[in-house]
Design an enzyme around this catalytic site. Structure first.
Site, PDB file in Angstrom:
ATOM      1  CB  SER A  57      -0.889   0.017   1.242  1.00  0.00           C
ATOM      2  OG  SER A  57      -1.604  -1.189   1.366  1.00  0.00           O
TER       3      SER A  57
HETATM    4  N1  SAH Z   1      -0.452  -5.037   4.234  1.00  0.00           N
HETATM    5  C1  SAH Z   1       0.294  -5.280   3.019  1.00  0.00           C
HETATM    6  C2  SAH Z   1      -0.531  -4.943   1.788  1.00  0.00           C
HETATM    7  C3  SAH Z   1      -0.818  -6.187   1.057  1.00  0.00           C
HETATM    8  S1  SAH Z   1      -1.950  -6.092  -0.291  1.00  0.00           S
HETATM    9  C4  SAH Z   1       1.605  -4.527   3.024  1.00  0.00           C
HETATM   10  O1  SAH Z   1       1.834  -3.725   3.934  1.00  0.00           O
HETATM   11  O2  SAH Z   1       2.431  -4.774   2.136  1.00  0.00           O
HETATM   12  C5  SAH Z   1      -3.204  -7.203   0.284  1.00  0.00           C
HETATM   13  C6  SAH Z   1      -2.789  -8.624   0.531  1.00  0.00           C
HETATM   14  O3  SAH Z   1      -3.939  -9.333   0.957  1.00  0.00           O
HETATM   15  C7  SAH Z   1      -2.260  -9.371  -0.683  1.00  0.00           C
HETATM   16  O4  SAH Z   1      -0.969  -9.813  -0.413  1.00  0.00           O
HETATM   17  C8  SAH Z   1      -3.235 -10.533  -0.835  1.00  0.00           C
HETATM   18  O5  SAH Z   1      -2.609 -11.717  -1.265  1.00  0.00           O
HETATM   19  C9  SAH Z   1      -3.778 -10.680   0.565  1.00  0.00           C
HETATM   20  N2  SAH Z   1      -5.053 -11.367   0.714  1.00  0.00           N
HETATM   21  C10 SAH Z   1      -6.151 -11.326  -0.096  1.00  0.00           C
HETATM   22  N3  SAH Z   1      -7.138 -12.109   0.390  1.00  0.00           N
HETATM   23  C11 SAH Z   1      -6.661 -12.670   1.539  1.00  0.00           C
HETATM   24  C12 SAH Z   1      -7.206 -13.603   2.481  1.00  0.00           C
HETATM   25  N4  SAH Z   1      -8.444 -14.093   2.368  1.00  0.00           N
HETATM   26  N5  SAH Z   1      -6.427 -13.956   3.544  1.00  0.00           N
HETATM   27  C13 SAH Z   1      -5.172 -13.479   3.680  1.00  0.00           C
HETATM   28  N6  SAH Z   1      -4.609 -12.605   2.810  1.00  0.00           N
HETATM   29  C14 SAH Z   1      -5.340 -12.214   1.748  1.00  0.00           C
END
Ligand code: SAH
Length: 209
Positions: A57
């Site tokens: 993000s």
């Molecule tokens: N917080 C992260 C942002 C990641 S983007 C950072 O600081 O880098 C969102 C993430 O959510 C992605 O990696 C995606 O794979 C994950 N995601 C999507 N659905 C999910 C689920 N049901 N359980 C766990 N992770 C999930």
């Protein structure tokens, strides 16, 4: 821009506000959460690609969500969507005497987050579908989702402590709004924070499948 410039900009934009979140931003090197070729962009206020076709993000998004989450030093926090691990690292610097549990559904990213978070002793990374929460360690003081939800999954509300808060992007597949959930006297209160955003979709049982 370096880390100090970025923090100053986010403070000037009134996105970073509290001492605890400002200090956390100053403490965590965002370059350590990026793939090698993108480290030079660590302090641009923009989302960036990470493995598995996902994104880390933008700093302003991490700032706003961390402020609304209102984390205290002893809190137990659940994050859904570990991704790079950066948001979890920021939260771990606020919950210094607490613990952050972060869950990721993409296996490659679970490994990426684990590697990036190796030095953060109060963070644990899990692999699995976080749309059902992480019942093993519930209840949580705070829950944060960093993937776009069709609605707030019931299990998250059940796994939230009395007086607890959830911050999550809720809406469609391609655009959402930040929602704050509070549990007060056993009742669930949902507030639209009026902050439009674009997150990758939440997968899994309570997600977009
Ligand atoms: N917080 C992260 C942002 C990641 S983007 C950072 O600081 O880098 C969102 C993430 O959510 C992605 O990696 C995606 O794979 C994950 N995601 C999507 N659905 C999910 C689920 N049901 N359980 C766990 N992770 C999930």
């Amino acid at each position: 821009m370096d880390r100090k410039d970025l923090v100053e900009m986010l403070v000037a934009e009134r996105l970073l506000k509290s001492r605890k979140v400002i200090r956390a931003f100053g403490d965590v090197p965002r370059e350590n959460f990026l793939p090698d070729g993108l480290r030079g962009l660590a302090y641009s206020d923009t989302p960036l690609p990470i493995p598995g076709g996902q994104t880390i993000s933008a700093p302003h998004m991490v700032a706003v969500m961390s402020e609304y989450l209102d984390v205290e030093a002893n809190h137990k926090i659940l994050e859904i969507g570990a991704g790079s691990g950066y948001q979890a690292a920021i939260l771990s610097k606020i919950a210094l005497r607490g613990r952050v549990y972060t869950i990721e559904v993409v296996l490659e990213l679970t490994d990426f987050a684990k590697k990036n978070l190796a030095g953060y002793k109060n963070v644990r990374v899990f692999s699995g579908d976080g749309s059902i929460g992480l019942p093993e360690y519930a209840p949580y003081d705070r829950i944060i989702a960093t993937a776009g939800c069709p609605s707030i999954p019931r299990p998250w509300m059940d796994q939230l402590k009395e007086g607890g808060r959830i911050v999550a992007p809720v809406g469609g597949m391609y655009e959402q709004r930040l929602i704050l959930v509070e549990k007060k006297d056993g009742k669930i209160l949902e507030t639209d924070l009026n902050f439009p955003c674009v997150f990758v979709p939440l997968r899994g049982l309570y997600g977009w499948r």
